[in-house]
Scaffold this motif. Sequence first.
Motif, PDB file in Angstrom:
ATOM      1  N   ASP A   6      38.360  28.476-124.295  1.00 16.12           N
ATOM      2  CA  ASP A   6      39.262  27.533-125.245  1.00 16.12           C
ATOM      3  C   ASP A   6      39.637  26.362-124.630  1.00 16.12           C
ATOM      4  N   ASP A   7      39.922  26.353-123.289  1.00 12.83           N
ATOM      5  CA  ASP A   7      40.739  25.086-122.476  1.00 12.83           C
ATOM      6  C   ASP A   7      39.366  24.211-121.916  1.00 12.83           C
ATOM      7  N   ILE A   8      38.142  24.478-122.172  1.00 10.65           N
ATOM      8  CA  ILE A   8      37.107  23.539-121.741  1.00 10.65           C
ATOM      9  C   ILE A   8      36.999  22.526-122.403  1.00 10.65           C
ATOM     10  N   VAL A   9      37.044  21.257-121.944  1.00  9.10           N
ATOM     11  CA  VAL A   9      36.794  19.900-122.865  1.00  9.10           C
ATOM     12  C   VAL A   9      35.385  19.504-122.550  1.00  9.10           C
ATOM     13  N   ARG A  10      34.978  19.299-123.955  1.00 11.27           N
ATOM     14  CA  ARG A  10      33.460  18.849-123.615  1.00 11.27           C
ATOM     15  C   ARG A  10      33.365  17.549-123.219  1.00 11.27           C
ATOM     16  N   THR A  11      32.467  17.085-122.159  1.00  9.72           N
ATOM     17  CA  THR A  11      32.458  15.870-121.910  1.00  9.72           C
ATOM     18  C   THR A  11      31.964  14.722-122.721  1.00  9.72           C
ATOM     19  N   ILE A  12      32.655  13.777-123.229  1.00 12.43           N
ATOM     20  CA  ILE A  12      31.930  12.781-123.972  1.00 12.43           C
ATOM     21  C   ILE A  12      31.353  11.661-123.065  1.00 12.43           C
ATOM     22  N   ARG A  38      40.605  28.650-111.364  1.00 17.47           N
ATOM     23  CA  ARG A  38      39.497  27.906-111.529  1.00 17.47           C
ATOM     24  C   ARG A  38      39.791  26.297-111.157  1.00 17.47           C
ATOM     25  N   ALA A  39      39.121  25.777-110.419  1.00 15.14           N
ATOM     26  CA  ALA A  39      39.496  24.246-110.322  1.00 15.14           C
ATOM     27  C   ALA A  39      38.520  23.301-110.857  1.00 15.14           C
ATOM     28  N   ILE A  40      37.354  23.939-111.236  1.00 13.77           N
ATOM     29  CA  ILE A  40      36.593  23.119-111.927  1.00 13.77           C
ATOM     30  C   ILE A  40      35.988  23.846-113.310  1.00 13.77           C
ATOM     31  N   ARG A  41      35.856  23.270-114.250  1.00 10.20           N
ATOM     32  CA  ARG A  41      35.486  23.960-115.314  1.00 10.20           C
ATOM     33  C   ARG A  41      34.004  23.350-116.126  1.00 10.20           C
ATOM     34  N   GLU A  42      33.009  24.054-115.989  1.00 11.42           N
ATOM     35  CA  GLU A  42      32.050  23.715-116.828  1.00 11.42           C
ATOM     36  C   GLU A  42      31.410  22.049-116.862  1.00 11.42           C
ATOM     37  N   VAL A  43      31.393  21.755-115.512  1.00  9.62           N
ATOM     38  CA  VAL A  43      31.130  20.192-115.478  1.00  9.62           C
ATOM     39  C   VAL A  43      29.692  20.088-115.263  1.00  9.62           C
ATOM     40  N   SER A  44      28.962  19.346-116.260  1.00 15.11           N
ATOM     41  CA  SER A  44      27.680  18.797-116.306  1.00 15.11           C
ATOM     42  C   SER A  44      27.389  17.399-116.164  1.00 15.11           C
ATOM     43  N   LEU A 242      42.414  17.571-114.995  1.00 19.88           N
ATOM     44  CA  LEU A 242      42.747  19.060-114.994  1.00 19.88           C
ATOM     45  C   LEU A 242      41.362  19.985-114.735  1.00 19.88           C
ATOM     46  N   GLY A 243      40.512  19.676-113.898  1.00 20.55           N
ATOM     47  CA  GLY A 243      39.153  20.318-113.479  1.00 20.55           C
ATOM     48  C   GLY A 243      38.257  20.451-114.790  1.00 20.55           C
ATOM     49  N   ASN A 244      38.409  19.372-115.803  1.00 21.16           N
ATOM     50  CA  ASN A 244      37.603  18.883-116.700  1.00 21.16           C
ATOM     51  C   ASN A 244      36.911  17.812-116.439  1.00 21.16           C
ATOM     52  N   LEU A 245      35.672  17.628-116.667  1.00 22.65           N
ATOM     53  CA  LEU A 245      35.103  16.259-116.556  1.00 22.65           C
ATOM     54  C   LEU A 245      35.179  15.476-118.111  1.00 22.65           C
ATOM     55  N   VAL A 246      36.084  14.764-118.179  1.00 24.86           N
ATOM     56  CA  VAL A 246      36.540  14.260-119.699  1.00 24.86           C
ATOM     57  C   VAL A 246      35.439  13.295-120.277  1.00 24.86           C
ATOM     58  N   GLU A 247      35.020  12.376-119.396  1.00 28.11           N
ATOM     59  CA  GLU A 247      34.270  11.273-119.845  1.00 28.11           C
ATOM     60  C   GLU A 247      33.318  10.825-118.888  1.00 28.11           C
ATOM     61  N   THR A 263      41.411   9.397-121.540  1.00 26.75           N
ATOM     62  CA  THR A 263      40.881   8.315-120.451  1.00 26.75           C
ATOM     63  C   THR A 263      41.483   7.007-120.748  1.00 26.75           C
ATOM     64  N   GLN A 264      41.897   6.736-121.867  1.00 24.18           N
ATOM     65  CA  GLN A 264      42.434   5.237-122.417  1.00 24.18           C
ATOM     66  C   GLN A 264      44.037   5.542-121.656  1.00 24.18           C
TER      67      GLN A 264
END
Lengths: 272, 460
Positions: A6-12, A38-44, A242-247, A263-264
């Motif tokens: 749920d708290d994982i942000v999909r990278t755009i 968890r310090a890094i979440r699902e980063v691609s 917060l551990g997500n790769l946002v953009e 990001t803005q």
Amino acid sequence: MVRSRDDIVRTIGKPLLADDERVKISCRNVNVYYGEKRAIREVSVDIAEQEVTAFIGPSGCGKSTFLRCINRMNDTIKSCRVEGEITLDREDIYDRNVDPVLLRARIGMVFQKPNPFPKSIFENVAYGPRIHGLARNKSELDEIVITSLEKAGLFSEVKDQLDHPGTGLSGGQQQRLCIARAISVQPEVILMDEPCSALDPIATAKIEELIDELRRNFTIIIVTHSMQQAARVSQRTAFFHLGNLVEVDDTNTIFVNPEHKLTQDYITGRYG
Amino acid sequence: MQYAYLLILITLLSAIGYYLGRQRSSRLVKQEIRRLHSLPGHYGMYVALWCSVPAVIILGLWITLQSSAIESLVISALPPEIQSLPQEQLSLVLNDIINIAGGIIVSDAPDEFLLAAAGHYNQLKGTGFLALAALLMTVCAGGLAMGMRYIRPDMRARIKVERTMQALMLLCSAVAIVTTIGIVLSVLFESIRFFNQIPVTDFLFGLKWSPQIAIRPDQVGASGSFGIVPLLAGTLMISLIAMLVAVPTGLMSAVYMSEYASDKIRTVVKPLLEILAGIPTVVYGFFAALTVAPFIREMGGRFGIDVSSESALAAGLVMGIMIIPFISSLSDDVINAVPQELRDASLSIGATRSETVVRVVLPAALPGIVGSILLGVSRAVGETMIVVMAAGLTAKLTANPFEAVTTFTVQIVTLLIGDQEFDSPKTLAAFALGLVLFVITLCLNVIALYVVRRYREEYE
């Protein structure tokens, strides 16, 4: 294993490169844990060859942690665990057969605080070539040291004091010495973890110039707190939160026309 | 002890002074503490110091001067024929008087004048104590009043108190220095007396150690010889064996504990190693004499080597084990103090852990490691008990570790045990040996300082 999605942000933006040829490092679904946290979440993300990629984001967003996964420096922290896949030239670096010691010879690192060894300037740069046996004799070693110092833009300043302690240099010179030390073993990638955060503006400008110079021969990833710096030196920028790769996108796009609200806000200095 | 009561009294009065000083300072500014230069507690300390320091100084002076003053008074009251006795006899008489005054009756029927003098002595002592108590009370009260008078809101009490404290600390370190100088001088003077009878060259370069002095001229084996070379050889050999055991073991375990061991292992192993340091050396001595020495002898027998039951090897091995914790614990601390950034830097260039340890961590920690080794060497050179029990007493000049040897410390012990006269070279030799031992450790310290300065790698 992913615990909760749920708290994982999909990278755009454009985290993955369209052109496969240009991919130097590719990361897929990377998770990093410190113990239970968890310090890094699902980063691609893909890192392009011979280009500067900047990681930006507020403090504690995990950008340094992620950087240290790429040369497996996190292996030295006992509570740290890395999941997912990271490849360098399409080889999994977390494969059982990969020796982290050899990997680190291919991926150099420059740290936040200049950390020259308490040895002479010459010995600082000669350290890597010595342990990897890159020089067959003294004159080859001399040559490696001199070219490395030249590439790091330090040689003209220190050529008469190579036997002086490296710790006696100024902060900016020390950091360039560390860069010379990193490139002395001819790595393919250089990771820079906030390399200018302990330096004054003039020393910072010199390092940034140097990074631009080094881009021709090395793939560079730089973690920075300063958005101006990211804008000045990088071609692509990745924003962590917060551990997500946002953009992730071309630096221009990120700074001129960011897509994500977070990001803005960060770029416009609303927080961070 | 009566003086303890006086000290307690001074402490009590100072405590009262502290309380009064606090009260007065805060009352002066009507509880508005900000208007005071210092905190009320500083004014309290200020008054307490005025109250106690002069009184303590007077007490100290009184104690040092009292006995000689009373003695001269008692002597001047003695009958003139006794007063005219020579100095030594007079001091004997004085001893008798003091003994009688203390309730110890020396002879069955003491002389009349002795009893009278003893009474006089006790009386003087009593009055003296009362006078002292009165004087101290006056000084304390006077100091208290002075201190109180000086309290003003703008008086810089904190600075004055801190200055006094600094002086006190200086005094404490001076005590250590003065004691060292005193020890050195006393050893030096006795050694000079020794060298008046035995030439220095014979002492330093003589190859035979057999410290006897004839009581009768025709005695057998009367001629003593005081050559320290066999002792020096023995000391060096045992220390060398000990360091050969202790330095590699200690260093390796330090490196293991700080670089490789998990926190769990470290928390168990480190205290265990430090227990080794807490074992009394006598116990190590048992171990050396009863377990290690017979074992070495037996092993030697199997290989056809002649090992004496007390051997340098046994003593050295056990001494090495004793020194391990000194080296490992201190080295562990200095290795841990090497900044993590240096390790990171080394690892990030692709150095292995062992390369990092050998090329970065150990050089950076070298000064501390040399210091710990030096401490180990001084322990080895100065160690006595293990050597007495396991290495024997025969002063033999040999390079064979399977033979019995002896060391400086052991010889000092044997020379001074029992009733000794203090003007024979045999006894004085102990001081000369002590001096040599002192010089050796001093030289080691200087060498180590030089090494540390020469090879220090600066970080930060």
